[in-house]
Design a protein around this motif. Sequence first.
Motif, PDB file in Angstrom:
ATOM      1  N   LYS A 108      12.667  13.468  55.324  1.00 51.32           N
ATOM      2  CA  LYS A 108      11.600  12.935  54.475  1.00 51.32           C
ATOM      3  C   LYS A 108      12.060  11.641  53.813  1.00 51.32           C
ATOM      4  CE  LYS A 108      10.531  14.495  50.314  1.00 51.32           C
ATOM      5  NZ  LYS A 108       9.965  15.283  49.186  1.00 51.32           N
ATOM      6  N   ILE A 109      11.313  10.577  54.050  1.00 53.01           N
ATOM      7  CA  ILE A 109      11.513   9.306  53.363  1.00 53.01           C
ATOM      8  C   ILE A 109      10.149   8.885  52.837  1.00 53.01           C
ATOM      9  CG2 ILE A 109      12.279   6.908  53.536  1.00 53.01           C
ATOM     10  CD1 ILE A 109      13.967   7.707  55.948  1.00 53.01           C
ATOM     11  N   THR A 110       9.985   8.902  51.554  1.00 49.24           N
ATOM     12  CA  THR A 110       8.681   8.617  50.965  1.00 49.24           C
ATOM     13  C   THR A 110       8.352   7.129  51.045  1.00 49.24           C
ATOM     14  OG1 THR A 110       9.647   8.331  48.770  1.00 49.24           O
ATOM     15  CG2 THR A 110       8.895  10.547  49.363  1.00 49.24           C
ATOM     16  N   PRO A 111       7.084   6.777  50.906  1.00 45.23           N
ATOM     17  CA  PRO A 111       6.721   5.365  50.816  1.00 45.23           C
ATOM     18  C   PRO A 111       7.371   4.719  49.601  1.00 45.23           C
ATOM     19  CG  PRO A 111       4.790   6.706  51.289  1.00 45.23           C
ATOM     20  CD  PRO A 111       5.901   7.650  50.948  1.00 45.23           C
ATOM     21  N   ALA A 112       7.381   3.402  49.578  1.00 44.01           N
ATOM     22  CA  ALA A 112       7.960   2.652  48.467  1.00 44.01           C
ATOM     23  C   ALA A 112       7.089   1.439  48.181  1.00 44.01           C
ATOM     24  CB  ALA A 112       9.383   2.214  48.802  1.00 44.01           C
ATOM     25  N   THR A 296      15.043   1.557  51.871  1.00 41.11           N
ATOM     26  CA  THR A 296      15.805   0.852  52.903  1.00 41.11           C
ATOM     27  C   THR A 296      17.100   1.585  53.233  1.00 41.11           C
ATOM     28  OG1 THR A 296      14.899  -1.284  52.216  1.00 41.11           O
ATOM     29  CG2 THR A 296      16.937  -1.317  53.503  1.00 41.11           C
ATOM     30  N   GLN A 297      17.809   2.018  52.207  1.00 39.06           N
ATOM     31  CA  GLN A 297      19.059   2.736  52.427  1.00 39.06           C
ATOM     32  C   GLN A 297      18.812   4.070  53.128  1.00 39.06           C
ATOM     33  OE1 GLN A 297      22.297   1.646  51.923  1.00 39.06           O
ATOM     34  NE2 GLN A 297      22.642   3.474  53.180  1.00 39.06           N
ATOM     35  N   GLU A 298      17.732   4.733  52.793  1.00 39.99           N
ATOM     36  CA  GLU A 298      17.406   6.008  53.433  1.00 39.99           C
ATOM     37  C   GLU A 298      17.123   5.828  54.911  1.00 39.99           C
ATOM     38  OE1 GLU A 298      15.589   8.493  49.616  1.00 39.99           O
ATOM     39  OE2 GLU A 298      14.238   7.351  50.916  1.00 39.99           O
ATOM     40  N   PHE A 299      16.510   4.709  55.288  1.00 43.61           N
ATOM     41  CA  PHE A 299      16.267   4.447  56.705  1.00 43.61           C
ATOM     42  C   PHE A 299      17.565   4.074  57.429  1.00 43.61           C
ATOM     43  CE2 PHE A 299      11.586   4.162  56.078  1.00 43.61           C
ATOM     44  CZ  PHE A 299      11.212   4.916  57.176  1.00 43.61           C
ATOM     45  N   VAL A 300      18.453   3.379  56.742  1.00 47.20           N
ATOM     46  CA  VAL A 300      19.762   3.084  57.336  1.00 47.20           C
ATOM     47  C   VAL A 300      20.486   4.395  57.655  1.00 47.20           C
ATOM     48  CG1 VAL A 300      22.060   2.132  56.891  1.00 47.20           C
ATOM     49  CG2 VAL A 300      20.026   0.827  56.254  1.00 47.20           C
ATOM     50  N   ASP A 301      20.459   5.315  56.711  1.00 48.23           N
ATOM     51  CA  ASP A 301      21.091   6.632  56.918  1.00 48.23           C
ATOM     52  C   ASP A 301      20.359   7.409  58.017  1.00 48.23           C
ATOM     53  OD1 ASP A 301      22.833   6.006  54.877  1.00 48.23           O
ATOM     54  OD2 ASP A 301      21.662   7.072  53.345  1.00 48.23           O
ATOM     55  N   PHE A 302      19.063   7.254  58.103  1.00 45.38           N
ATOM     56  CA  PHE A 302      18.255   7.963  59.101  1.00 45.38           C
ATOM     57  C   PHE A 302      18.711   7.641  60.519  1.00 45.38           C
ATOM     58  CE2 PHE A 302      14.470   7.961  61.902  1.00 45.38           C
ATOM     59  CZ  PHE A 302      13.976   9.234  61.697  1.00 45.38           C
ATOM     60  N   TYR A 303      19.095   6.394  60.758  1.00 45.76           N
ATOM     61  CA  TYR A 303      19.466   5.951  62.106  1.00 45.76           C
ATOM     62  C   TYR A 303      20.920   6.210  62.458  1.00 45.76           C
ATOM     63  CZ  TYR A 303      14.978   3.546  62.270  1.00 45.76           C
ATOM     64  OH  TYR A 303      13.630   3.244  62.268  1.00 45.76           O
ATOM     65  N   LYS A 304      21.698   6.711  61.510  1.00 48.67           N
ATOM     66  CA  LYS A 304      23.093   6.996  61.828  1.00 48.67           C
ATOM     67  C   LYS A 304      23.182   8.174  62.787  1.00 48.67           C
ATOM     68  CE  LYS A 304      25.040   5.200  57.525  1.00 48.67           C
ATOM     69  NZ  LYS A 304      25.749   5.527  56.254  1.00 48.67           N
ATOM     70  N   LEU A 305      23.931   8.019  63.837  1.00 50.15           N
ATOM     71  CA  LEU A 305      24.034   9.054  64.881  1.00 50.15           C
ATOM     72  C   LEU A 305      24.992  10.167  64.448  1.00 50.15           C
ATOM     73  CD1 LEU A 305      24.205   6.766  68.022  1.00 50.15           C
ATOM     74  CD2 LEU A 305      22.217   7.989  67.126  1.00 50.15           C
TER      75      LEU A 305
END
Length: 305
Positions: A108-112, A296-305
């Motif tokens: 879950k990554i909420t809107p901003a 932005t940071q949450e999406f960076v973490d989201f893409y970490k494999l």
Amino acid sequence: MALEKGETKLLRTRLKKLISNNFILRYKTDWLHFGFGTMALGRENIAQVTGAKMAVSFRGFDIGIYPLKHPGCYQKLFQKVDKIHVISDDIAELLYGQGLENKQIITKITPAINTTFFTQSTRNESAAISFLTVGRLHWKKGFVYTLEALSILKNQGVDFIYTIIGEGIEYEQILYATHQLGIENNVKFAGKLPHAEVKKHLEEATIYLQYSIQEGFCNAVLEAQAMGLLCIVSDAEGLSENVLDNQTGWVVPKRRPLLLADKIKEVLALDTKRKNEIAEKAIQRVKNEFNIEKQTQEFVDFYKL
């Protein structure tokens, strides 16, 4: 083509998919992210073909409405996707209801919003009562239920102006509802406005209303809270996460205009101290939880494999 051959017998269908998706196939990426669930339909195999991981974002329409018309439409996607992004817990629950079994792939990554643009403003307590909603003129936004609630208030002697910012296919229906309910002189249709003009309306409003029937989250409600505007919303999907009932605003069961009217009267009657407490909590929560830097940071973490 080989992957599609095992799933689609018609050569014409496979060729059509190849041609329509050719603009994606030319790129070499680590992740292929579809911003809406419906955008991934018919493209479930592209990531695997290009050697990429596949991510998909699900919002309100994708999972709350589209599957009603197309039952089982995401079953193939659920078997192929590597990560799923949702904007609220209720959206995740809807995915489970549609057959998604692997809960571990959901984040879950909420809107901003831009919290430096939408900031608290000084309000005139003696100003006339004014309500505001920002959103496209669509049945899911619950405008008719909102108007019914406001007509109840008018019949009880409450004078107000209700401004609707947005445009859409349901304009005539909503306009006629104002006439039928006898509040056409109380409702203003502002049309589509740039952010600067929206901000001016937020500065002048008494209460922000978002009485939707279905809503993934709603950035407009975040913007209203960031500016210290008292917000009353429905309990449709992500709205009850967007606004914390009796803490940063108020949540009313959807499709219940009488309850909405009662809540509006209750909020209008609150003393200034209580209104300021609610507004301040809302402002701080939006600044801390729904800023662009955090997202932005949450999406960076989201893409970490």
